[in-house]
Design an enzyme around this catalytic site. Structure first.
Site, PDB file in Angstrom:
ATOM      1  N   SER A  62       0.931  -1.239  -0.022  1.00 48.60           N
ATOM      2  CA  SER A  62       0.096  -0.099   0.060  1.00 48.60           C
ATOM      3  C   SER A  62       0.887   1.237  -0.009  1.00 48.60           C
ATOM      4  O   SER A  62       1.949   1.256   0.699  1.00 48.60           O
ATOM      5  CB  SER A  62      -0.683  -0.140   1.192  1.00 48.60           C
ATOM      6  OG  SER A  62      -1.417   1.306   1.454  1.00 48.60           O
TER       7      SER A  62
ATOM      8  N   LYS B  99       1.852  -3.896   6.940  1.00 48.96           N
ATOM      9  CA  LYS B  99       2.397  -4.100   5.505  1.00 48.96           C
ATOM     10  C   LYS B  99       3.663  -3.470   5.336  1.00 48.96           C
ATOM     11  O   LYS B  99       4.478  -4.387   4.623  1.00 48.96           O
ATOM     12  CB  LYS B  99       1.423  -2.945   4.494  1.00 48.96           C
ATOM     13  CG  LYS B  99       0.160  -3.102   4.507  1.00 48.96           C
ATOM     14  CD  LYS B  99      -0.393  -4.134   3.673  1.00 48.96           C
ATOM     15  CE  LYS B  99      -1.577  -4.712   3.583  1.00 48.96           C
ATOM     16  NZ  LYS B  99      -1.936  -5.878   2.895  1.00 48.96           N
TER      17      LYS B  99
ATOM     18  N   TYR C 235      -2.074  -0.968  10.849  1.00 46.72           N
ATOM     19  CA  TYR C 235      -2.449  -1.482   9.613  1.00 46.72           C
ATOM     20  C   TYR C 235      -1.125  -1.234   8.624  1.00 46.72           C
ATOM     21  O   TYR C 235      -0.619  -2.102   7.832  1.00 46.72           O
ATOM     22  CB  TYR C 235      -3.765  -0.909   9.036  1.00 46.72           C
ATOM     23  CG  TYR C 235      -3.662  -1.290   7.600  1.00 46.72           C
ATOM     24  CD1 TYR C 235      -3.926  -2.544   6.991  1.00 46.72           C
ATOM     25  CD2 TYR C 235      -3.629  -0.156   6.296  1.00 46.72           C
ATOM     26  CE1 TYR C 235      -4.094  -2.806   5.637  1.00 46.72           C
ATOM     27  CE2 TYR C 235      -3.563  -0.438   5.243  1.00 46.72           C
ATOM     28  CZ  TYR C 235      -3.973  -1.805   4.652  1.00 46.72           C
ATOM     29  OH  TYR C 235      -3.954  -1.870   3.290  1.00 46.72           O
TER      30      TYR C 235
HETATM   31  P1  NAD Z   1     -11.234  -6.917   1.145  1.00 48.56           P
HETATM   32  O1  NAD Z   1     -11.240  -6.945   2.753  1.00 48.56           O
HETATM   33  O2  NAD Z   1     -12.368  -6.891   0.096  1.00 48.56           O
HETATM   34  O3  NAD Z   1     -10.458  -8.068   0.707  1.00 48.56           O
HETATM   35  C1  NAD Z   1      -9.578  -8.864   1.502  1.00 48.56           C
HETATM   36  C2  NAD Z   1      -9.811 -10.345   1.482  1.00 48.56           C
HETATM   37  O4  NAD Z   1      -9.168 -11.321   2.457  1.00 48.56           O
HETATM   38  C3  NAD Z   1     -11.423 -10.747   2.189  1.00 48.56           C
HETATM   39  O5  NAD Z   1     -12.196 -11.469   1.015  1.00 48.56           O
HETATM   40  C4  NAD Z   1     -11.051 -11.322   3.344  1.00 48.56           C
HETATM   41  O6  NAD Z   1     -12.288 -12.094   3.652  1.00 48.56           O
HETATM   42  C5  NAD Z   1      -9.703 -12.210   3.009  1.00 48.56           C
HETATM   43  N1  NAD Z   1      -9.176 -12.466   4.294  1.00 48.56           N
HETATM   44  C6  NAD Z   1      -8.861 -11.729   5.338  1.00 48.56           C
HETATM   45  N2  NAD Z   1      -8.143 -12.308   6.327  1.00 48.56           N
HETATM   46  C7  NAD Z   1      -7.810 -13.437   5.783  1.00 48.56           C
HETATM   47  C8  NAD Z   1      -7.234 -14.668   6.296  1.00 48.56           C
HETATM   48  N3  NAD Z   1      -6.788 -14.630   7.472  1.00 48.56           N
HETATM   49  N4  NAD Z   1      -7.331 -15.763   5.571  1.00 48.56           N
HETATM   50  C9  NAD Z   1      -8.063 -16.075   4.344  1.00 48.56           C
HETATM   51  N5  NAD Z   1      -8.525 -14.587   3.901  1.00 48.56           N
HETATM   52  C10 NAD Z   1      -8.597 -13.501   4.596  1.00 48.56           C
HETATM   53  O7  NAD Z   1      -9.950  -5.858   0.961  1.00 48.56           O
HETATM   54  P2  NAD Z   1      -9.570  -5.199  -0.643  1.00 48.56           P
HETATM   55  O8  NAD Z   1      -9.817  -3.752  -0.828  1.00 48.56           O
HETATM   56  O9  NAD Z   1      -9.817  -6.254  -1.764  1.00 48.56           O
HETATM   57  O10 NAD Z   1      -7.717  -5.452  -0.388  1.00 48.56           O
HETATM   58  C11 NAD Z   1      -7.108  -6.466  -0.714  1.00 48.56           C
HETATM   59  C12 NAD Z   1      -5.674  -6.300  -0.110  1.00 48.56           C
HETATM   60  O11 NAD Z   1      -5.018  -5.165  -0.812  1.00 48.56           O
HETATM   61  C13 NAD Z   1      -5.452  -6.158   1.308  1.00 48.56           C
HETATM   62  O12 NAD Z   1      -4.385  -6.890   1.616  1.00 48.56           O
HETATM   63  C14 NAD Z   1      -5.516  -4.912   1.566  1.00 48.56           C
HETATM   64  O13 NAD Z   1      -4.799  -4.466   2.701  1.00 48.56           O
HETATM   65  C15 NAD Z   1      -4.769  -4.315   0.382  1.00 48.56           C
HETATM   66  N6  NAD Z   1      -4.697  -2.805   0.022  1.00 48.56           N
HETATM   67  C16 NAD Z   1      -6.207  -2.625  -0.229  1.00 48.56           C
HETATM   68  C17 NAD Z   1      -6.236  -0.848  -0.431  1.00 48.56           C
HETATM   69  C18 NAD Z   1      -7.711  -0.473  -0.480  1.00 48.56           C
HETATM   70  O14 NAD Z   1      -8.041   0.806  -0.370  1.00 48.56           O
HETATM   71  N7  NAD Z   1      -8.670  -1.141  -0.864  1.00 48.56           N
HETATM   72  C19 NAD Z   1      -5.180  -0.182  -0.591  1.00 48.56           C
HETATM   73  C20 NAD Z   1      -3.928  -0.662  -0.343  1.00 48.56           C
HETATM   74  C21 NAD Z   1      -3.721  -1.952  -0.046  1.00 48.56           C
HETATM   75  N1  UFG Z   2     -12.252  11.742   3.263  1.00 48.98           N
HETATM   76  C1  UFG Z   2     -13.327  12.663   3.756  1.00 48.98           C
HETATM   77  N2  UFG Z   2     -14.335  12.138   4.215  1.00 48.98           N
HETATM   78  C2  UFG Z   2     -14.578  10.970   4.553  1.00 48.98           C
HETATM   79  C3  UFG Z   2     -13.523   9.929   4.216  1.00 48.98           C
HETATM   80  C4  UFG Z   2     -12.402  10.449   3.629  1.00 48.98           C
HETATM   81  O1  UFG Z   2     -12.938  13.795   3.724  1.00 48.98           O
HETATM   82  O2  UFG Z   2     -15.672  10.576   4.842  1.00 48.98           O
HETATM   83  C5  UFG Z   2     -10.913  12.220   3.027  1.00 48.98           C
HETATM   84  C6  UFG Z   2      -9.791  12.008   3.504  1.00 48.98           C
HETATM   85  O3  UFG Z   2      -9.411  12.814   4.853  1.00 48.98           O
HETATM   86  C7  UFG Z   2      -8.721  11.885   2.486  1.00 48.98           C
HETATM   87  C8  UFG Z   2      -9.368  11.518   1.399  1.00 48.98           C
HETATM   88  O4  UFG Z   2     -10.736  11.620   1.524  1.00 48.98           O
HETATM   89  O5  UFG Z   2      -8.126  13.146   2.477  1.00 48.98           O
HETATM   90  C9  UFG Z   2      -9.030  10.052   1.170  1.00 48.98           C
HETATM   91  O6  UFG Z   2      -9.353   8.990   2.291  1.00 48.98           O
HETATM   92  P1  UFG Z   2      -9.750   7.692   2.245  1.00 48.98           P
HETATM   93  O7  UFG Z   2     -10.058   7.093   3.499  1.00 48.98           O
HETATM   94  O8  UFG Z   2     -10.607   7.186   0.997  1.00 48.98           O
HETATM   95  O9  UFG Z   2      -8.200   7.044   1.734  1.00 48.98           O
HETATM   96  P2  UFG Z   2      -6.814   7.005   2.437  1.00 48.98           P
HETATM   97  O10 UFG Z   2      -6.009   7.957   1.475  1.00 48.98           O
HETATM   98  O11 UFG Z   2      -6.786   8.002   3.835  1.00 48.98           O
HETATM   99  O12 UFG Z   2      -6.309   5.831   2.747  1.00 48.98           O
HETATM  100  C10 UFG Z   2      -6.587   4.731   1.753  1.00 48.98           C
HETATM  101  C11 UFG Z   2      -6.901   3.399   2.535  1.00 48.98           C
HETATM  102  C12 UFG Z   2      -5.612   3.052   3.109  1.00 48.98           C
HETATM  103  C13 UFG Z   2      -4.444   2.725   2.215  1.00 48.98           C
HETATM  104  C14 UFG Z   2      -4.227   4.445   1.403  1.00 48.98           C
HETATM  105  C15 UFG Z   2      -3.300   4.150   0.434  1.00 48.98           C
HETATM  106  O13 UFG Z   2      -7.645   3.509   3.626  1.00 48.98           O
HETATM  107  O14 UFG Z   2      -5.671   1.733   3.705  1.00 48.98           O
HETATM  108  O15 UFG Z   2      -5.567   4.510   0.869  1.00 48.98           O
HETATM  109  O16 UFG Z   2      -3.432   3.165  -0.119  1.00 48.98           O
HETATM  110  F1  UFG Z   2      -3.355   2.675   2.923  1.00 48.98           F
END
Ligand code: NAD
Ligand code: UFG
Length: 348
Positions: free
Chosen positions: A126, A154, A150
């Site tokens: 991330s 990572k 979190y």
């Molecule tokens: P998500 O929660 O939709 O998907 C994660 C999946 O992993 C889920 O289906 C959950 O059931 C499964 N899971 C969790 N723990 C598990 C375990 N112990 N064993 C088996 N399965 C398990 O999340 P996502 O948005 O699809 O994110 C996928 C990956 O990308 C995650 O590792 C997340 O941290 C990373 N990531 C997401 C974002 C974002 O904004 N969505 C940003 C950066 C990184």
């Molecule tokens: N924001 C608002 N109101 C809300 C939610 C968010 O104003 O209700 C703003 C935040 O303050 C920020 C922007 O929208 O300025 C984006 O916020 P998000 O929560 O959508 O995303 P972040 O950049 O804070 O974080 C996300 C994921 C993290 C990940 C990161 C980088 O939540 O897990 O992107 O990938 F690490």
């Protein structure tokens, strides 16, 4: 013969979209997920979209015996490892849960991969590992630091992967550092389905637009940005999914041609390279959905940074991949998913 990929967390938001892209690219997939943050319905819908049933195993990445059964039954080219927990606030309240799932779970997975001599891994990292960036755009050599469990989980996994690559040159480990994934499949059949009130901006906006939530709170309008609101690099989830296919293709080409020199640890940003402010995203969503998005300004959210966007050059140079879809398309596809599925995968 098609190459077979294990997709941990493949029932989740990014995993489902990536399964579709992998299938279209000719990979065979096996999904392994404990459904802690996803549903069987998501898997069913992916099956319908690709026109064949998904090989799905309900299991936990911390369960080595269950993983061994999967690795015994299949010959994998590699693993795409999405499984993990991702709620920043929850990680502050329950750090052990996050370190156990994200760090211990990954160690168990790596151990079993090693037992079965599967050494190709694409890991969901991330942009959070960059903390508050010193310079923009953020390239892969920028310093890393994290402010919450979190993010630490990572970053810790990244350190483990680096150490592993040093210890044994046969590993090929690509952490993909995602910026802000948004959007949904253009069919409107799969998308992001937060369990509770969304923490992230795009699902919050779309739930306001569909009338489930009353009003968006914009956290801070005094950042040093063009309009005072936070700036992020939003990337369409189908572009992101395609980035995983590109990473696998790269792994395949490298392991075919450079047998003596493995990839080792190769972090790559997946972003568009463009920053969009919160207010700009609200305006774009309002335009494509033709809905009012009422909002109010609120205090800054603890831990937030002003601006974050990627240098996407490394992905372009090495993976021959770049994001294609616009902010309007991200909003359009989110809106289609949200309006067709106001309650997500849960039809009731
Ligand atoms: P998500 O929660 O939709 O998907 C994660 C999946 O992993 C889920 O289906 C959950 O059931 C499964 N899971 C969790 N723990 C598990 C375990 N112990 N064993 C088996 N399965 C398990 O999340 P996502 O948005 O699809 O994110 C996928 C990956 O990308 C995650 O590792 C997340 O941290 C990373 N990531 C997401 C974002 C974002 O904004 N969505 C940003 C950066 C990184
Ligand atoms: N924001 C608002 N109101 C809300 C939610 C968010 O104003 O209700 C703003 C935040 O303050 C920020 C922007 O929208 O300025 C984006 O916020 P998000 O929560 O959508 O995303 P972040 O950049 O804070 O974080 C996300 C994921 C993290 C990940 C990161 C980088 O939540 O897990 O992107 O990938 F690490």
């Amino acid at each position: 013969m098609n190459k077979k990929i294990l997709v941990t967390g493949g029932a989740g938001y990014i995993g489902t979209h990536t399964c579709i892209a992998l299938h279209a690219a000719g990979y065979d997939i096996v999904v392994y997920d404990n459904l802690s943050n996803s549903s069987r319905e998501a898997i069913n819908r992916v099956s319908t979209l690709i026109g064949q049933s998904i090989d799905f195993i309900e299991g936990d990445i911390r369960d080595a015996e269950s993983l061994r059964q999967v690795f015994s039954a299949h010959q994998f080219f590699g693993v795409i490892h999405f499984a993990g927990l991702k709620a920043v606030g929850e990680s502050v309240a329950q750090p052990l849960k996050y370190y156990d799932n994200n760090v211990s779970g990954t160690i168990t997975l790596l151990e079993v991969m090693s037992e079965y001599d599967v050494k190709n891994l694409v890991f969901s990292s991330s942009a959070t590992v960059y903390g508050d960036p010193e310079r923009l755009p953020i390239d892969e050599n920028s310093p890393r630091s994290c402010t919450n469990p979190y993010g630490q989980s990572k970053l810790t996994v990244e350190h483990i992967l680096e150490d592993l690559a040093v210890s044994d040159a046969s590993w090929n480990l690509i952490p993909l550092r995602y910026f802000n994934p948004v959007g949904a499949h253009p069919s409107g059949q799969i998308g992001e389905d937060p369990n509770d009130i969304p923490n992230n901006l795009m699902p919050y906006i779309s739930q306001v637009a569909v009338g489930k939530l009353e009003k968006l709170s914009i956290f801070g309008n005094d950042y040093p940005t063009t309009d005072g609101t936070g700036v992020r690099d939003f990337i369409h989830v189908t572009d992101l999914a395609q980035g995983h296919v590109a990473a696998l293709n790269y792994l395949e080409s490298q392991t075919r041609t450079a047998k003596t020199d493995s990839i080792g640890f190769l972090p790559i940003n997946l972003g568009t390279g463009k920053g969009t402010s919160v207010l700009e995203l609200v305006a774009a969503f309002s335009k494509v959905s033709e809905q009012d998005i009422p909002y109010q300004f609120a205090d800054r959210r603890a831990g937030d940074i002003a601006s974050c966007y990627a240098s996407a050059d490394k992905a372009k140079d090495l993976l021959k991949w770049q994001a294609e879809l616009s902010i309007a398309e991200m909003c359009q596809d989110t809106w289609r998913w949200q309006s067709m599925n106001p309650n997500g995968y849960n039809a009731t």
